[in-house]
Design an enzyme around this catalytic site. Structure first.
Site, short mmCIF file in Angstrom:
data_model
loop_
_atom_site.label_atom_id
_atom_site.label_comp_id
_atom_site.label_asym_id
_atom_site.label_seq_id
_atom_site.Cartn_x
_atom_site.Cartn_y
_atom_site.Cartn_z
N CYS A 1 -43.23 19.19 2.45
CA CYS A 1 -43.31 18.65 1.09
C CYS A 1 -43.43 19.77 0.06
CB CYS A 1 -44.55 17.74 1.01
SG CYS A 1 -44.92 17.20 -0.66
N CYS B 1 -37.53 15.46 -14.93
CA CYS B 1 -36.68 15.55 -16.12
C CYS B 1 -36.41 14.21 -16.78
CB CYS B 1 -35.38 16.29 -15.80
SG CYS B 1 -34.25 15.37 -14.74
N CYS C 1 -26.73 20.27 -25.09
CA CYS C 1 -25.96 21.31 -24.40
C CYS C 1 -24.63 20.77 -23.89
CB CYS C 1 -26.78 21.86 -23.25
SG CYS C 1 -26.97 20.70 -21.88
N CYS D 1 -32.36 17.41 -6.09
CA CYS D 1 -33.19 18.61 -6.21
C CYS D 1 -34.06 18.85 -4.98
CB CYS D 1 -34.06 18.51 -7.46
SG CYS D 1 -33.11 18.16 -8.95
N HIS E 1 -41.83 10.11 -5.65
CA HIS E 1 -42.73 10.44 -4.55
C HIS E 1 -42.75 9.34 -3.47
CE1 HIS E 1 -46.09 12.51 -2.78
NE2 HIS E 1 -46.96 11.55 -3.02
N CYS F 1 -33.19 14.92 -24.00
CA CYS F 1 -33.19 15.34 -25.41
C CYS F 1 -33.15 14.13 -26.33
CB CYS F 1 -31.98 16.23 -25.70
SG CYS F 1 -32.05 17.84 -24.93
N CYS G 1 -32.13 15.21 -17.11
CA CYS G 1 -31.57 16.45 -17.66
C CYS G 1 -30.58 17.03 -16.67
CB CYS G 1 -32.67 17.45 -18.01
SG CYS G 1 -32.07 18.81 -19.04
N CYS H 1 -24.95 16.17 -20.64
CA CYS H 1 -24.85 14.74 -20.33
C CYS H 1 -23.39 14.28 -20.38
CB CYS H 1 -25.72 13.93 -21.28
SG CYS H 1 -27.49 14.14 -20.96
N CYS I 1 -38.95 18.75 -7.77
CA CYS I 1 -38.58 17.88 -8.88
C CYS I 1 -39.28 18.38 -10.14
CB CYS I 1 -39.03 16.44 -8.57
SG CYS I 1 -38.99 15.34 -10.00
N CYS J 1 -39.27 9.54 -1.51
CA CYS J 1 -38.78 10.88 -1.16
C CYS J 1 -38.67 11.04 0.36
CB CYS J 1 -39.75 11.93 -1.71
SG CYS J 1 -39.23 13.61 -1.38
N CYS K 1 -43.82 20.40 -7.24
CA CYS K 1 -42.98 19.20 -7.36
C CYS K 1 -43.63 18.13 -8.23
CB CYS K 1 -42.70 18.62 -5.97
SG CYS K 1 -41.55 17.24 -6.03
N CYS L 1 -33.56 9.02 -7.85
CA CYS L 1 -32.85 10.18 -7.29
C CYS L 1 -32.85 10.24 -5.76
CB CYS L 1 -33.42 11.48 -7.84
SG CYS L 1 -33.36 11.62 -9.63
#
Lengths: 517, 270
Positions: free
Chosen positions: B212, B249, B15, B239, B189, B111, B149, B18, B246, B192, B218, B227
């Site tokens: 949570c 991805c 798409c 996210c 996790h 991908c 992603c 990236c 989450c 987080c 999630c 992340c």
């Protein structure tokens, strides 16, 4: 008769090739075709409807926001909650999508389109103290300036001095568009592929911190749009004046409208929108009736039995079909060809005397010494896009200041056993529609008609070429080895091919032979 | 004399997200990576990238052929998008032609790494990741997967800078999915900021709630990426911080086993 094939065309989203028949230096016929197959509509079948925005936004990494929005609008309507979205939810959705309009319009002008007009090699002669330009000069001294060369040669008209200013803006615009995405992430979690819009509203409501985080970035971007982007677009128009006549296109324009200012987003006839909906033909704006949209398949590689309105049409690939040359379908309104995009929105809004459009558009028109209808051209599309960025930036400021921390931003809902929904909105590149059918609480059918499907469509059943094709036909190509005119026309539409071709054939069937030559 | 590392960026069934994420690189910025010597004495020469390059048509494709001819074993191939092994000789840059002579390949995004959403059930085209396609095409080439992603721009720039400074990653640098452990070595996790809510049994019941997000689906307990600490878009947000579960991805399960995204996966299921 000479054939000119340009494949791939770079600096657009996705994969597109064009083929021109040129006789006596003039384009007699044009074919616009794109080969990329992923099949999101098929992959969504049978899934939980709430997954649709997550999948659908991944149709396009340049404008994921609009696919997320089209999808949540379709689900809102299927879930029966279109008129219950809290104001904070509606406004945050607008802030998310509007940020991406700014990102997309800045990216398109400087990083996608400008290289057709600005001579990057001017940087080799730079002798000043600007750090960005000195870095660029050092870069030019190390090697061949990839990826800014090779390029078409012969029609760069700005003086070295002005070229350097525009190159500086190219580098600045990298920071500005990134900042627009940072601004988006304040309410969207991350981008590309935001995590904020859901049916019912959004996942994060406003607080003072997020409003402040959004606002300071917006102010900076606003300033760049007003003081740099719009003046540069006008300078481009003055330097390449014949492009105010080149690439006029089909002369009919369509807009689904978008960015609700109040109430239900599903109400197409509402006047309370930043962009009004409507169609413009024969010099007059008429109300939009979505039931008059049909997708034709005469020159597309699909079985003709699938033609019809998007809410019921089918997608049955038929490789090798006689007379077909594109995987794009041909959306038509009452059987006629329509252009979509910032120019369409501007012409329709201006004619309706919408909002404060005239007070924004008129100064630019007078700076260029043209009338509103002169915008119907290659350069007009660029100018309209730049002005629109200014309009969106101003609206975003009003919207972010109207958020109410502590008040609702999401409304709960049930997934119905059976229902249908439609989500229509304007994307940076034009009108986008999502259609969903739910059965047994799952997605039974999903259909997307994207802006470039309108603009990049092949000939229809009456033999009428699509908008980009019509804009190309009749154009004089001065140098077939460097067909600037053709790629400038194509890029003025800001095509997005990933959005336009999501269909696929059954596994294992040979679909297309990519042209490498 | 600055050492030059040519890079070919090939877009397949994707798409362009990236690529856009790469443009969002902030630390270092995309300008630092593409224009400056990102490592002293060495610079990247991005020779082919469909979205940003000036050239098009035949002259642009010739740059790729020329690089393959002259820089055997000296250029880096970055692949974005899902691979269609049968037809995906792709769009100007046939995978087998450019991969065989590369120094290494970096598969960016879910991908290219694992097939991604286009390979989601029923995978109508037959898409797959680069590693699987290499297997089918009989290509043996060092491969680094940088999924997501999209992929986080730091994950790619960190991988590139790592190659420039230290050479290709050794066996201990990548996990069993060929992802750099430096970025994918920790469970979301475990890092987080809502973990305390999980441990206290405080769960969000609907979007926008505190607590949570596990009950909302999630996938943080099944997903390894940094992340929560790195965050996204110049470290502005991510996210879960934004109240969104989450989706996992960066994992091969993203397209199917992690969907529906709003449905809880029992912890014992994995």
């Amino acid at each position: 008769m000479r054939k000119i094939s340009i494949d791939p065309i770079s600096r657009i989203e996705g994969h597109l090739g064009i083929e021109l028949d040129v006789e006596d230096g003039v384009v007699r016929d044009a074919r616009c075709s794109g080969p990329l197959f992923r099949g999101f509509e098929v992959i969504l079948k049978g899934r939980d409807p709430r997954d649709a925005p997550m999948f659908a936004q991944r149709i396009c990494g340049v404008c994921p926001l609009i696919h997320a929005k089209g999808s949540v609008l379709a689900l809102d309507s299927a879930f029966g909650i279109s008129d219950r979205i809290p104001d904070n939810g509606r406004i945050v959705r607008n802030l998310l999508l509007g940020s991406n309009f700014l990102q997309s319009h800045v990216l398109h002008f400087y990083h996608l389109a400008a290289l057709d007009f600005v001579d990057v090699t001017a940087v080799a002669g730079y002798g000043g103290a600007d750090p960005d330009l000195n870095d660029l000069r050092a870069f030019a001294g190390r090697g061949p300036l990839s990826p800014l060369v090779p390029r078409y040669e012969g029609d760069y008209r700005f003086s070295a001095e002005v070229s350097l200013v525009l190159l500086k803006h190219y580098v600045e615009a990298l920071r500005v568009r990134r900042k627009a995405h940072e601004m988006l992430a304040v309410f969207g979690g991350k981008v590309p592929h935001q995590c904020g819009m859901v049916p019912g509203g959004v996942t994060k409501g406003p607080d003072l911190d997020s409003i402040a985080e959004y606002l300071w970035r917006l102010r900076e971007i606003q300033r760049f749009v007003d003081e740099t982007l719009i003046p540069d677009a006008i300078a481009l128009g003055k330097t390449y004046p014949e492009y105010m006549r080149i690439g006029r296109g089909c002369g009919r324009y369509l807009s689904f409208g978008g960015f609700s200012l109040a109430g239900s987003e599903a109400d197409l006839s509402s006047k309370a929108k930043l962009f009004p909906s409507g169609i413009l033909r024969n010099g007059a704006v008429e109300p939009l009736d979505p039931s008059k949209i049909e997708e034709e398949l005469a020159h597309s590689w699909y079985d003709d039995s699938g033609a019809g309105p998007p809410s019921s049409g089918e997608t049955i690939p038929l490789r090798g079909k006689d007379g077909a040359y594109s995987w794009l379908k041909s959306p038509r309104y009452e059987g006629q060809v329509f252009e979509v995009g910032p120019l369409a929105r501007m012409l329709i809004g201006y004619r309706l005397g919408h909002g404060r459009l005239r007070e924004t558009v008129d100064p630019a028109l007078s700076a260029l010494g043209i009338e509103i209808d002169d915008l119907r051209s290659t350069m007009g599309r660029h100018v309209a896009r730049a002005i629109e960025a200014g309009i969106v930036a101003r609206a975003l400021e009003e919207w972010v200041l109207s958020l109410r921390p502590g008040e609702p931003f999401y409304v709960d809902h049930q997934i119905p056993e059976a229902s249908t929904g439609m989500g229509l909105h304007e994307a940076p590149r034009g009108s986008l529609g999502h259609w969903v059918k739910i059965a047994g609480g799952r997605i039974e059918r999903y259909q997307v008609v994207s802006p470039t499907t309108w603009n990049g469509s092949p000939q229809d059943s009456k033999g009428a070429p699509g908008p980009i094709e019509q804009a190309l036909i009749g154009t004089r190509i001065r140098d077939p080895e460097n067909p600037f005119e053709a790629v400038r026309i194509v890029r003025s539409f800001d095509p997005c091919l990933a959005c336009s071709v999501q269909v696929i054939a059954p596994s294992g069937r040979k679909l297309v032979e990519y042209r490498i030559a | 004399m600055s050492k030059e590392i040519p890079v070919i960026w090939a877009q397949h069934g994707g798409c362009t997200g990236c690529s856009v994420s790469f443009l969002n690189a902030a630390r270092p910025a995309v300008k630092n990576i593409l224009i400056d010597e990102v490592v002293p004495g060495t610079h990247i020469e991005l020779r082919f990238h469909l979205t940003v390059m000036a050239g098009q048509g035949e002259p642009a494709l010739e740059v790729v052929r020329d690089t393959v001819r002259r820089e055997k074993g000296g250029y880096v191939l970055i692949v974005e998008g899902s691979i269609d092994p049968e037809y995906g000789r792709s769009l100007g840059v046939p995978l087998d032609d450019v991969a065989r002579d590369a120094l290494a390949a970096i598969a960016v995004g879910n991908c290219a790494a694992f097939g991604g959403l286009p390979a989601g059930r029923p995978n109508p085209v037959g898409y797959m990741g680069v590693g699987e396609a290499f297997g089918r095409l009989g290509i043996r080439k060092p491969l680094i997967n940088v999924p997501g992603c999209p992929m986080h721009p730091d994950w790619l720039s960190g991988t590139i800078v790592g190659i420039l400074l230290k050479g290709l990653p050794g066996p201990g640098d990548l996990d069993d999915l060929l992802r750099p452990k430096a970025f994918y070595g920790k469970l979301i996790h475990d890092r987080c900021q809502r973990r305390a809510d999980f441990d206290a049994g405080k769960f969000a019941a609907r979007p926008g709630d505190d607590g949570c997000l596990y009950e909302l689906g999630c996938k943080g307990p099944f997903t390894s990426a940094d992340c929560p600490e790195r965050r996204w878009n110049n470290r502005r947000n991510w996210c879960v911080e934004n109240g969104y579960p989450c989706q996992g991805c960066v994992e091969p399960e993203f397209a199917d086993l992690h969907s529906p995204y709003w449905k809880k996966i029992p912890l014992e299921a994995k």
